[in-house]
Design a protein around this motif. Structure first.
Motif, PDB file in Angstrom:
ATOM      1  N   ASP A 298      40.192  52.413  47.307  1.00 35.53           N
ATOM      2  CA  ASP A 298      41.434  52.897  46.712  1.00 35.53           C
ATOM      3  C   ASP A 298      42.636  52.014  47.040  1.00 35.53           C
ATOM      4  O   ASP A 298      43.761  52.495  47.192  1.00 35.53           O
ATOM      5  N   GLU A 299      42.407  50.720  47.111  1.00 38.54           N
ATOM      6  CA  GLU A 299      43.516  49.789  47.292  1.00 38.54           C
ATOM      7  C   GLU A 299      44.160  49.513  45.940  1.00 38.54           C
ATOM      8  O   GLU A 299      43.626  49.862  44.877  1.00 38.54           O
ATOM      9  N   SER A 300      45.311  48.874  45.950  1.00 37.77           N
ATOM     10  CA  SER A 300      46.046  48.621  44.713  1.00 37.77           C
ATOM     11  C   SER A 300      45.256  47.691  43.802  1.00 37.77           C
ATOM     12  O   SER A 300      44.412  46.902  44.255  1.00 37.77           O
ATOM     13  N   GLU A 302      46.402  45.169  42.301  1.00 39.63           N
ATOM     14  CA  GLU A 302      46.770  43.798  42.667  1.00 39.63           C
ATOM     15  C   GLU A 302      45.891  43.273  43.797  1.00 39.63           C
ATOM     16  O   GLU A 302      45.419  42.130  43.773  1.00 39.63           O
ATOM     17  N   GLN A 303      45.668  44.139  44.810  1.00 42.76           N
ATOM     18  CA  GLN A 303      44.854  43.713  45.942  1.00 42.76           C
ATOM     19  C   GLN A 303      43.400  43.538  45.536  1.00 42.76           C
ATOM     20  O   GLN A 303      42.724  42.609  45.972  1.00 42.76           O
TER      21      GLN A 303
END
Length: 643
Positions: A298-300, A302-303
């Motif tokens: 659940d990271e962005s 973009e990441q």
């Protein structure tokens, strides 16, 4: 397959689909028909992504079929070693494991032939899908190739419905290979795009069930039914609310969590990395593994894009697909700086991190019976006047049996044997779960020479990959400069040969034969060797009872190579009492993993056996008894420290 509770999320990800063996041409820049040798790797897009995701720290399983053949066993063994759950890997007794033969012609051309006629993974069927197992994962990765035939399409859809019913997510790697849909000639496996309305229709059937869709621009075109990328993305969006990710090679990627704008760059752009393209094959699978590392945590977006692009950039710089995938530590190191060379594979620092963090087997302890001696057996035979060197080979086979008797099927045992007299022992140890070491040095040589007078790479070309290359060097800091320079050249050439041939290296250093030894003597030698750019996987060192000696050694290793596998103690024909004292002195050292001892164990039984004073069974029993004493003493010393 056994059932799984749908309430348990045992895995982050299950991949489903192609699993085969890649035979990569080792010569670069020529026609595939001109290749002279091939490197064998695990292959198949879902399998590559499974290995990549596991290396990045995700808990991964795979559903596929492999043949009940040598290549199928290789794939299963590699997956297990990489930490991929193989519950869903089915052995097919009727079909062979898929093969792919491929090469690197130039940065734009990668000739490729699929040997997939009635292969095992394309026989995957609905009966192979355990809904409980699928539901044990948070996400399922499917690919377009397994929608090309009715049975595998049915198996894929069954798995998709199972994970959706359990509240999991579906990831779709479009994975378009026209030749696998019968749209290109069999010798044109590298073709990436052929427009076909029927293929588009088949692929689009899964769109409403997907949560993440990833593909190159050509793959977006086939899925969307048009070569206008924006229009294709909009067509996909009409049928799916999934996060759409378009891979753009050196330009990175762009993601669309909602509507598709008029220009690609108006999406969530993940910038690429300036890396020279050496081999694009496998880079997309690495991108998927990297993207999922972030997405499943659940990271962005973009990441996630950064992870995917970084993994793709790393792999595009290397030979091979699955073995080129980065580890989590390697990804961290890569992203920690922005001054990497354009030819990324020229970075010795990153290549070492890649090698050291992707070794497949770890050892908390290692007890090794060393029978790699050659000169000593020559002397023994001459002394006894038997003139029958064939008996040396027979005796070394007995030593293997003694080691196996003590090991009793447990891990952490090994054999160090030579290829001159110990070849049959080496062959007997194959497949026995043993650590196997093999010497390359010419016995007693100083300056260092390799056996047979050949270059190291020539010698290692026919060694099995699981043979650890052991090299003894007599080295003292006070050696004359010209002697040190000659030894340095040999050590460096051996290290480079080991990396080129994918062999681990054990460097044995004996300093006591050629000068006084103080508490920092061996540490000085080790630091000097690291300064050459040589990073042995293992060190084999003389035992010492002085704690300062081990403090100095460990400090140097930790400062230069925190990924080092560890240290083994050698024996030098010491008696048991001396060896046990050495074991006790290193009991507090986590870097010392065990020992590799020989003459202490085999000399007396060998003398009596060659004189026909004892039979085979007695010789085995005596060696096993001595080896067992040392193994037990090593274990007890460690347990006493732990308690």
């Amino acid at each position: 397959m056994s059932g799984f509770s749908t309430g348990v999320r045992a895995l982050d990800l299950i991949t489903l689909g192609r699993s085969g063996v890649d035979l990569y041409g080792e010569q670069v820049g020529g026609l595939l028909e001109d290749m002279g040798s091939f490197a064998k790797y695990v292959g198949g897009s879902p399998t590559n992504s499974a290995i990549g995701a596991a290396r990045l720290g995700l808990d991964v399983g795979i559903i596929t079929r492999v043949g009940s053949d040598h290549m199928g066993r290789f794939i299963r063994q590699q997956l297990e070693a990489e930490g991929v759950d193989v519950t869903g890997v089915v052995n097919d007794p009727e079909r062979l494991t898929a093969l792919v033969i491929l090469g690197i012609r130039d940065p734009e051309s990668f000739p490729l032939i699929f040997y997939r006629e009635n292969c095992a993974d394309m026989a995957l069927c609905e009966e192979d899908i355990d809904p409980g197992y699928v539901a044990s994962a948070r996400a399922l990765l499917i690919n377009g190739t397994h929608l090309s035939q009715p049975d595998v399409r049915a198996a894929t859809l069954k798995a998709v419905h199972a994970i959706k019913a359990a509240g999991g997510r579906v990831v779709f790697d479009i994975d378009y290979r026209p030749v696998l849909w019968g749209l290109a000639s069999k010798d044109n496996g590298e073709d990436r795009f052929v427009s076909n309305a029927q293929v588009t229709q088949e692929l689009q059937q899964v769109l409403p069930l997907c949560d993440l869709i990833v593909g190159t621009e050509e793959e977006i075109h086939i899925l969307g039914g048009t070569t206008d990328t924006v229009a294709a993305l909009r067509n996909i969006r009409e049928n799916s609310g999934a996060l759409l990710v378009c891979k753009r090679g050196p330009d990175g990627c762009v993601a669309f969590p909602a509507g598709v704008p008029d220009q690609l760059d108006q999406g969530v752009v993940g910038k690429g990395f300036a890396i020279e393209v050496f081999n694009v094959l496998g880079a997309g699978d690495a991108f998927m593994a990297g993207f999922l590392r972030g997405w499943l945590r659940d990271e962005s977006i973009e990441q996630c894009c950064t992870y995917g692009n970084a993994c793709g950039a790393i792999v595009v710089s290397r030979h091979g697909c699955a073995p080129a995938q980065p580890s989590a530590e390697e990804l961290r190191v890569f992203l920690s700086r922005n001054d990497w060379p354009l030819r990324l594979r020229d970075s010795a620092a990153l290549e070492h991190v890649h090698w050291a963090t992707n070794r497949l087997t770890g050892y908390d302890k290692l007890t090794v019976l060393a029978i790699d001696h050659r000169a000593q057996f020559d002397e023994l035979v001459e002394e006894l006047g038997t003139n029958n060197l064939d008996r040396v080979t027979e005796f070394k086979e007995l030593a293997l049996r003694a080691m196996a008797q003590v090991a009793g099927g447990e891990d952490g045992f090994g054999l160090l044997a030579d290829g001159r007299y110990g070849r049959s022992a080496l062959e007997g140890a194959a497949g026995g779960r043993y650590w196997i070491g093999r010497p390359i040095e010419l016995p007693g040589s100083r300056p260092l020479r390799f056996e047979g007078g050949r270059e190291a790479a020539t010698i290692l070309a026919d060694w099995p990959l699981d043979h650890v290359v052991k090299c003894l060097v007599f080295y003292h800091p006070d050696d004359p400069a010209d002697l040190r320079a000659e030894q340095d050249r040999q050590i460096l050439s051996l290290f480079e040969a080991c990396r080129a041939t994918r062999h681990e290296m054990l460097l044995e250093v004996i300093a006591s034969k050629n000068g006084p030894v103080e508490s920092d003597t061996v540490a000085q030698v080790i630091e000097h060797i690291y300064g050459l750019g040589v990073y042995p996987d293992w060190w084999k060192l003389e035992p010492a009872v002085d704690p300062a000696t081990w403090t100095a050694i460990e400090k140097v290793i930790a400062a230069n190579d925190p990924y080092c596998r560890g240290i083994l103690l050698l024996g030098l024909a010491s008696d048991e009492e001396t060896l046990l004292a050495g074991f006790a002195a290193t009991a507090n050292s986590p870097m010392v993993k065990g020992f590799a001892v020989g003459r202490t164990i085999w000399v007396e039984p060998a003398m009596r056996w060659f004189k026909d004073e004892i039979d085979d069974d007695t010789a085995i029993a005596q060696m096993a008894a001595s080896f067992s004493v040392l193994a037990r003493a090593w274990r007890d010393a460690r347990q006493d420290t732990a308690s």
